[in-house]
Design a protein around this motif. Sequence first.
Motif, short mmCIF file in Angstrom:
data_model
loop_
_atom_site.label_atom_id
_atom_site.label_comp_id
_atom_site.label_asym_id
_atom_site.label_seq_id
_atom_site.Cartn_x
_atom_site.Cartn_y
_atom_site.Cartn_z
N VAL A 49 0.84 -1.20 0.00
CA VAL A 49 0.00 0.00 0.00
C VAL A 49 0.88 1.25 0.00
N GLN A 50 1.94 1.23 0.78
CA GLN A 50 2.88 2.36 0.83
C GLN A 50 3.52 2.60 -0.54
N CYS A 51 3.86 1.52 -1.21
CA CYS A 51 4.47 1.64 -2.54
C CYS A 51 3.48 2.24 -3.54
N TYR A 52 2.22 1.82 -3.47
CA TYR A 52 1.21 2.39 -4.35
C TYR A 52 1.08 3.89 -4.11
N LYS A 53 1.04 4.29 -2.86
CA LYS A 53 0.87 5.71 -2.53
C LYS A 53 2.06 6.54 -3.01
N ASP A 54 3.26 6.01 -2.80
CA ASP A 54 4.47 6.80 -3.10
C ASP A 54 4.79 6.85 -4.59
N HIS A 55 4.44 5.81 -5.35
CA HIS A 55 4.95 5.72 -6.73
C HIS A 55 3.87 5.59 -7.80
N HIS A 56 2.63 5.27 -7.42
CA HIS A 56 1.64 5.01 -8.45
C HIS A 56 0.30 5.69 -8.16
N CYS A 57 0.31 6.69 -7.31
CA CYS A 57 -0.92 7.40 -6.96
C CYS A 57 -0.79 8.86 -7.38
N TYR A 58 -1.63 9.28 -8.31
CA TYR A 58 -1.52 10.64 -8.84
C TYR A 58 -2.78 11.46 -8.58
N ASN A 59 -3.66 10.93 -7.80
CA ASN A 59 -4.91 11.61 -7.48
C ASN A 59 -4.86 12.03 -6.02
N ALA A 60 -5.18 13.30 -5.74
CA ALA A 60 -5.08 13.80 -4.36
C ALA A 60 -6.02 13.07 -3.42
N THR A 61 -7.24 12.77 -3.89
CA THR A 61 -8.20 12.06 -3.06
C THR A 61 -7.72 10.65 -2.76
N ASP A 62 -7.19 9.97 -3.78
CA ASP A 62 -6.66 8.62 -3.57
C ASP A 62 -5.47 8.63 -2.61
N ARG A 63 -4.60 9.61 -2.79
CA ARG A 63 -3.43 9.70 -1.91
C ARG A 63 -3.84 9.94 -0.46
N PHE A 69 -4.96 5.19 5.79
CA PHE A 69 -4.77 3.78 6.16
C PHE A 69 -3.38 3.57 6.76
N ILE A 70 -2.36 4.09 6.10
CA ILE A 70 -0.98 3.91 6.58
C ILE A 70 -0.78 4.61 7.93
N SER A 71 -1.39 5.77 8.11
CA SER A 71 -1.25 6.51 9.36
C SER A 71 -1.86 5.74 10.53
N ILE A 72 -3.03 5.14 10.32
CA ILE A 72 -3.67 4.35 11.39
C ILE A 72 -2.81 3.14 11.73
N CYS A 73 -2.24 2.50 10.72
CA CYS A 73 -1.35 1.35 10.98
C CYS A 73 -0.14 1.77 11.80
N ASN A 74 0.43 2.93 11.49
CA ASN A 74 1.58 3.43 12.25
C ASN A 74 1.20 3.74 13.69
N ASP A 75 0.01 4.32 13.89
CA ASP A 75 -0.45 4.62 15.25
C ASP A 75 -0.64 3.33 16.05
N LEU A 76 -1.19 2.32 15.41
CA LEU A 76 -1.39 1.03 16.09
C LEU A 76 -0.05 0.39 16.43
N ARG A 77 0.92 0.53 15.55
CA ARG A 77 2.26 -0.03 15.80
C ARG A 77 2.91 0.68 16.99
N SER A 78 2.77 1.98 17.06
CA SER A 78 3.33 2.73 18.19
C SER A 78 2.65 2.34 19.50
N LEU A 79 1.32 2.15 19.45
CA LEU A 79 0.60 1.73 20.65
C LEU A 79 1.02 0.33 21.07
N CYS A 80 1.27 -0.52 20.11
CA CYS A 80 1.71 -1.87 20.40
C CYS A 80 3.03 -1.86 21.16
N GLN A 81 3.93 -0.98 20.76
CA GLN A 81 5.20 -0.85 21.47
C GLN A 81 5.00 -0.32 22.89
N LYS A 82 4.02 0.56 23.04
CA LYS A 82 3.74 1.11 24.36
C LYS A 82 3.13 0.05 25.29
N LEU A 83 2.33 -0.84 24.73
CA LEU A 83 1.72 -1.90 25.54
C LEU A 83 2.77 -2.79 26.18
#
Length: 228
Positions: A49-63, A69-83
């Motif tokens: 998904v990150q690769c699609y966003k960085d290299h193959h997404c040219y629409n602002a709404t799609d980006r 999605f990626i931001s929520i995954c990062n937040d969950l990963r940070s919370l997991c480390q805190k747990l």
Amino acid sequence: MNEVVETLRKIEQNYKLFQQQQFSFVRALEHSREEAHDLVRPVSSITQVQCYKDHHCYNATDRRVLNMFISICNDLRSLCQKLETVHPGDSVSNGLLEKCKVLLNDSNDFTAIRATYPHGVVNYLSLEEARHRYGGVVSLIPIVIDSMSEWIAYMKRHVLYKVSRGHGMSKKETPISQTPSAVHLAAPTSISNKHTVQLQEKDFQTYLAENQRPQQKAPWRPPGKHPF
């Protein structure tokens, strides 16, 4: 623990906003896959998904929706480390935490996972999309959130309760240091009781001596023969 609960609550709120845009998310993935000429394989990892966003997404709404999605995954990963720093936990809580860590790994293949009731994210997809394209990627976040919620509930109900109960028991057991004084008091008490018994026996003998009646002598009879 309160900070962890509040952080998860905020993540859940962000996910509700993202969930309302699931159709836009799926269309953004579809557009990016077309641009990347990658229409055969399913969406199988966060890195993809990150690769699609960085290299193959040219629409602002799609980006924007892919970035959500990626931001929520990062937040969950940070919370997991805190747990991991909240409490060592036990085999059950550590198993839930390990599950979250594996699912949130950037390269983990999540094509086989499916969110079930009460989550309806898979039901919003077509049969083809659910089976071969997006069933795993739309299921990732709700499954991880459920596992973290289960971790928090378990820790409150079992591990942290046992710890607090143990502290309470130790406080109740502190007066044990007073027991030696009770032992020392017991010895003089037994000596005192023995002395009391001796005094009682002495008083009883004195009582008998003072109150014992002298033996009565036979009445005097004049000398002579008597029938008896």
